[in-house]
Motif scaffolding. Structure first.
Motif, PDB file in Angstrom:
ATOM      1  N   GLN A  29      -4.016   6.378  18.543  1.00 34.10           N
ATOM      2  CA  GLN A  29      -3.791   5.895  17.179  1.00 34.10           C
ATOM      3  C   GLN A  29      -4.503   4.548  17.047  1.00 34.10           C
ATOM      4  OE1 GLN A  29       0.092   6.312  15.175  1.00 34.10           O
ATOM      5  NE2 GLN A  29      -0.066   4.117  14.727  1.00 34.10           N
ATOM      6  N   VAL A  30      -5.363   4.435  16.041  1.00 36.15           N
ATOM      7  CA  VAL A  30      -6.210   3.246  15.949  1.00 36.15           C
ATOM      8  C   VAL A  30      -5.935   2.406  14.709  1.00 36.15           C
ATOM      9  CG1 VAL A  30      -8.045   4.215  17.372  1.00 36.15           C
ATOM     10  CG2 VAL A  30      -8.065   4.623  14.895  1.00 36.15           C
ATOM     11  N   LEU A  31      -5.258   2.967  13.699  1.00 32.68           N
ATOM     12  CA  LEU A  31      -4.940   2.215  12.492  1.00 32.68           C
ATOM     13  C   LEU A  31      -3.559   2.615  11.997  1.00 32.68           C
ATOM     14  CD1 LEU A  31      -8.275   2.379  10.412  1.00 32.68           C
ATOM     15  CD2 LEU A  31      -7.328   0.357  11.542  1.00 32.68           C
ATOM     16  N   ALA A  32      -2.840   1.660  11.427  1.00 37.77           N
ATOM     17  CA  ALA A  32      -1.575   1.916  10.747  1.00 37.77           C
ATOM     18  C   ALA A  32      -1.427   0.865   9.661  1.00 37.77           C
ATOM     19  CB  ALA A  32      -0.401   1.854  11.719  1.00 37.77           C
ATOM     20  N   PHE A  33      -1.214   1.295   8.422  1.00 35.06           N
ATOM     21  CA  PHE A  33      -1.154   0.350   7.308  1.00 35.06           C
ATOM     22  C   PHE A  33      -0.425   0.993   6.137  1.00 35.06           C
ATOM     23  CE2 PHE A  33      -5.051   2.780   7.092  1.00 35.06           C
ATOM     24  CZ  PHE A  33      -5.176   3.138   5.763  1.00 35.06           C
ATOM     25  N   ALA A  34       0.033   0.165   5.208  1.00 37.85           N
ATOM     26  CA  ALA A  34       0.687   0.658   3.996  1.00 37.85           C
ATOM     27  C   ALA A  34      -0.368   1.173   3.024  1.00 37.85           C
ATOM     28  CB  ALA A  34       1.495  -0.458   3.347  1.00 37.85           C
ATOM     29  N   ALA A  35      -0.095   2.319   2.422  1.00 37.14           N
ATOM     30  CA  ALA A  35      -1.016   2.869   1.436  1.00 37.14           C
ATOM     31  C   ALA A  35      -1.010   1.995   0.184  1.00 37.14           C
ATOM     32  CB  ALA A  35      -0.617   4.290   1.081  1.00 37.14           C
ATOM     33  N   PRO A  36      -2.119   1.979  -0.553  1.00 37.80           N
ATOM     34  CA  PRO A  36      -2.184   1.155  -1.767  1.00 37.80           C
ATOM     35  C   PRO A  36      -1.157   1.597  -2.808  1.00 37.80           C
ATOM     36  CG  PRO A  36      -4.369   1.915  -1.117  1.00 37.80           C
ATOM     37  CD  PRO A  36      -3.392   2.675  -0.288  1.00 37.80           C
ATOM     38  N   GLN A  37      -0.722   0.644  -3.611  1.00 37.24           N
ATOM     39  CA  GLN A  37       0.149   0.895  -4.760  1.00 37.24           C
ATOM     40  C   GLN A  37      -0.619   0.602  -6.043  1.00 37.24           C
ATOM     41  OE1 GLN A  37       3.146   2.191  -4.826  1.00 37.24           O
ATOM     42  NE2 GLN A  37       3.729   2.131  -2.671  1.00 37.24           N
ATOM     43  N   PRO A  38      -0.331   1.326  -7.145  1.00 36.44           N
ATOM     44  CA  PRO A  38       0.594   2.458  -7.250  1.00 36.44           C
ATOM     45  C   PRO A  38       0.037   3.719  -6.614  1.00 36.44           C
ATOM     46  CG  PRO A  38      -0.574   2.148  -9.316  1.00 36.44           C
ATOM     47  CD  PRO A  38      -0.995   1.007  -8.436  1.00 36.44           C
ATOM     48  N   VAL A  39       0.953   4.607  -6.230  1.00 38.57           N
ATOM     49  CA  VAL A  39       0.590   5.856  -5.580  1.00 38.57           C
ATOM     50  C   VAL A  39       0.471   6.953  -6.641  1.00 38.57           C
ATOM     51  CG1 VAL A  39       1.267   7.547  -3.836  1.00 38.57           C
ATOM     52  CG2 VAL A  39       1.843   5.127  -3.532  1.00 38.57           C
ATOM     53  N   PRO A  40      -0.617   7.715  -6.660  1.00 35.49           N
ATOM     54  CA  PRO A  40      -0.708   8.812  -7.628  1.00 35.49           C
ATOM     55  C   PRO A  40       0.315   9.905  -7.330  1.00 35.49           C
ATOM     56  CG  PRO A  40      -2.526   8.910  -6.067  1.00 35.49           C
ATOM     57  CD  PRO A  40      -1.800   7.622  -5.792  1.00 35.49           C
ATOM     58  N   ASP A  41       0.573  10.752  -8.311  1.00 33.26           N
ATOM     59  CA  ASP A  41       1.518  11.848  -8.125  1.00 33.26           C
ATOM     60  C   ASP A  41       1.002  12.890  -7.137  1.00 33.26           C
ATOM     61  OD1 ASP A  41       3.295  10.730  -9.936  1.00 33.26           O
ATOM     62  OD2 ASP A  41       2.467  11.843 -11.644  1.00 33.26           O
ATOM     63  N   SER A  42      -0.316  13.017  -7.051  1.00 28.20           N
ATOM     64  CA  SER A  42      -0.913  14.002  -6.154  1.00 28.20           C
ATOM     65  C   SER A  42      -2.288  13.512  -5.739  1.00 28.20           C
ATOM     66  CB  SER A  42      -1.010  15.376  -6.828  1.00 28.20           C
ATOM     67  OG  SER A  42      -1.810  15.312  -7.991  1.00 28.20           O
ATOM     68  N   TYR A  43      -2.826  14.142  -4.696  1.00 27.45           N
ATOM     69  CA  TYR A  43      -4.142  13.783  -4.164  1.00 27.45           C
ATOM     70  C   TYR A  43      -5.054  15.003  -4.180  1.00 27.45           C
ATOM     71  CZ  TYR A  43      -0.978  10.509  -1.622  1.00 27.45           C
ATOM     72  OH  TYR A  43      -0.005   9.611  -1.262  1.00 27.45           O
ATOM     73  N   LYS A  44      -6.356  14.745  -4.281  1.00 31.62           N
ATOM     74  CA  LYS A  44      -7.397  15.699  -3.904  1.00 31.62           C
ATOM     75  C   LYS A  44      -8.229  15.029  -2.807  1.00 31.62           C
ATOM     76  CE  LYS A  44      -7.672  17.621  -8.577  1.00 31.62           C
ATOM     77  NZ  LYS A  44      -8.515  17.766  -9.804  1.00 31.62           N
ATOM     78  N   PHE A  45      -9.017  15.818  -2.069  1.00 36.48           N
ATOM     79  CA  PHE A  45      -9.749  15.197  -0.966  1.00 36.48           C
ATOM     80  C   PHE A  45     -11.174  15.714  -0.876  1.00 36.48           C
ATOM     81  CE2 PHE A  45      -8.149  18.984   1.248  1.00 36.48           C
ATOM     82  CZ  PHE A  45      -9.207  19.338   2.068  1.00 36.48           C
TER      83      PHE A  45
END
Length: 540
Positions: A312-328
């Motif tokens: 494991q090389v990174l751990a961090f809080a995801a940005p806010q605000p968080v969208p309702d869903s993601y695409k990738f």
């Protein structure tokens, strides 16, 4: 779906965290080893499948198919199924390729995506291989039709080419939320070319915005786009670099325990597909990205080298605000410096037990209908997930109100209480008669949109006004024989195609009853080839 499902290695080593995710649902598995791939992936630029026969690559977005004959520099062999790869670029100069998965993933379920990547085969070892691969997430409401700027922006962020002030800024990916750059060259780390245009001072790269020779082989993360302007945002978040937070630092070397770049110089022309796979095995790097469920998701990034040891090389809080869903999506590029960029074995899972719905739509019409007829529809909804769902709703784009026999569905293990039937009706219009058919699309949702089904559409043929029968059409028929009209919508039995010698032309040729086309499966729908899955292990 690609030929064959992903077979996860039973001997995987060092994969901590698997037990914590065991309750999650398998959304997607795509090996990219075959001659075709899941149709929900759209290709862009030079992206292609080496498992498919050679094809022609159109500029911009196109179906994911075979690689062009010219995309051969240092590349695996073509027509190589079942030993193929998703090739984002070969080692030619000025290549850019991406694949975009334009289907939303609920943020409340979280996600873990595991994939294998190869970066090797540069023709410019001196001065450097380039550029890298990006895995990125966008807001699920965005229309994901193209990646962002290439070069040092890796297809996620924006850039002003060469940093020349008179050059217009090329936008980043629309709706961008998180861009994880597997950056062999290192330019994604810095803000040169206006990669942090519009960002506050505390969200800029410590390397600044001037041109500099970058340190190689980092994993760097950039954040959301400005929702109103895709030339702004994509701010620096973190990186696998030393000296972060050191004010006087002038260099930021990588602290990755495993290099992103492989040592293979090329795959010689004429190499057999299975031999090419073995040749490239030491250069495989397995990347795992986990985003815990909203509303306060945490992100971890891990890398596994050919030795099978997970770091494991990174751990961090995801940005806010968080969208309702993601695409990738995945993207990669070359410029004056080059590399081959390959992807394989994508596995997408939820972190939380994911309630997943399927919807099957049927019609009571047994023959072509007419304006004024009423079509009755039934919708069979099944919860295939491991958690119950509530507040079930079926939306149909032609029907104002669809009613369901129950609105709470238990988990799949509680069958038959995990399913229900819903009902709706539609009155055929003159416009439908003029068009010759009526098509409507429905999907099911529950838990306020946290559980979704695939959209399912159904087409019923519609006849116009009944033509006046040609008297000659009944010539020679027995005395008293008359033309009989087709039955009304929903009538039982079969349609009399020929009555007492009446020719088919008296009623036209629209005698196909119902044409049905199921849309591409939704993320998380149970694949009929899989059924009840055994516990899964990850590659080492």
């Amino acid at each position: 779906m690609a030929a064959g499902l992903l077979l996860l290695a039973a001997g995987a080593v060092g994969l901590s965290g698997t037990a914590a995710r065991a309750a999650g649902a398998l959304y997607l598995t795509e090996t990219f080893t075959g001659a075709s791939a899941d149709p929900l992936f759209t290709a862009y630029g030079s992206a292609c499948l080496t498992g498919a026969p050679p094809g022609t690559l159109a500029p911009g977005a196109h179906p994911l198919g075979g690689c062009a004959d010219g995309n051969l520099v240092s590349s695996p062999p073509r027509d190589a199924a079942p030993f193929g790869f998703l090739q984002l670029t070969d080692a030619s100069t000025d290549q850019s390729g991406a694949v975009l998965f334009d289907t939303p993933i609920p943020a409340t379920q979280g996600l873990t995506i595991t994939f294998e990547q190869w970066q090797y085969g540069t023709t410019t070892a001196t001065p450097a291989p380039a550029d890298g691969i990006a895995f990125f997430l966008v807001d699920g409401d965005a229309q994901l039709t193209a990646p962002g700027a290439f070069g040092g922006s890796l297809g996620y962020a924006q850039k002003r080419p060469d940093g020349v002030p008179t050059n217009p800024i090329i936008p980043g990916v629309v709706g961008g939320y998180l861009g994880i750059g597997l950056d062999v060259l290192g330019n994604y780390f810095g803000d040169w070319e206006d990669r942090s245009n519009g960002c506050p001072a505390d969200q800029r790269s410590p390397a600044g915005s001037a041109f500099r020779i970058p340190e190689r082989d980092k994993i760097t993360v950039r954040g959301p786009a400005d929702p109103a302007d895709p030339t702004r945002g994509y701010c620096f978040l973190t990186s696998t670099a030393d000296n972060l937070g050191v004010p006087a630092a002038t260099s930021w070397p990588s602290n990755l325990p495993v290099t992103l770049h492989g040592l293979t110089a090329t795959v010689p022309v004429g190499t057999a597909p299975e031999q090419a796979q073995a040749l490239l095995a030491p250069d495989r790097r397995t990347i795992e990205v986990t985003i815990t469920p909203a509303p306060d998701p945490q992100v971890t990034v891990a890398i596994t080298g050919a030795d099978g040891i997970r770091h494991q090389v990174l751990a961090f809080a995801a940005p806010q605000p968080v969208p309702d869903s993601y695409k990738f999506g995945f993207s990669a590029s070359t410029g004056l410096f080059t590399d081959v960029h390959l992807i394989r074995n994508v596995v997408l899972e939820s972190v939380a037990p994911a309630p997943i719905l399927t919807l099957t739509k049927t019609s009571g019409a047994t023959a072509p209908v007419r304006a004024g007829d009423t079509i009755s529809y039934s919708y069979q909804v099944v919860n295939t997930g491991l958690a119950p769902v509530q507040d079930l709703v079926v939306d149909d784009d032609k029907i104002a109100a669809v009613t369901c026999e129950r609105t709470t569905l238990l988990a799949v293990g509680d069958a038959p209480d995990n399913q229900t039937t819903c009902h709706g009706s539609y009155v055929v219009t003159d416009a439908d008669a003029a068009a010759g058919s009526v098509t409507n699309v429905a999907f099911a949702s529950a838990d306020g949109g946290g559980a979704l089904s695939a959209p399912d559409d159904l087409t019923v043929l519609v006849m116009g006004a009944t033509p006046t029968p040609d008297p000659s059409a009944t010539a020679g028929a027995p005395p008293g024989a008359t033309a009989q009209p087709l039955p009304a919508t929903g009538a039982a039995g079969t349609v009399p195609l020929l009555v007492a010698g009446l020719t088919l032309s008296a009623f036209g040729t629209l005698l196909t009853v119902v044409a049905r086309r199921a849309r591409s499966r939704i993320l998380g729908a149970v694949d009929p080839l899989v059924g009840d899955r055994e516990p899964r292990r990850r590659h080492g």
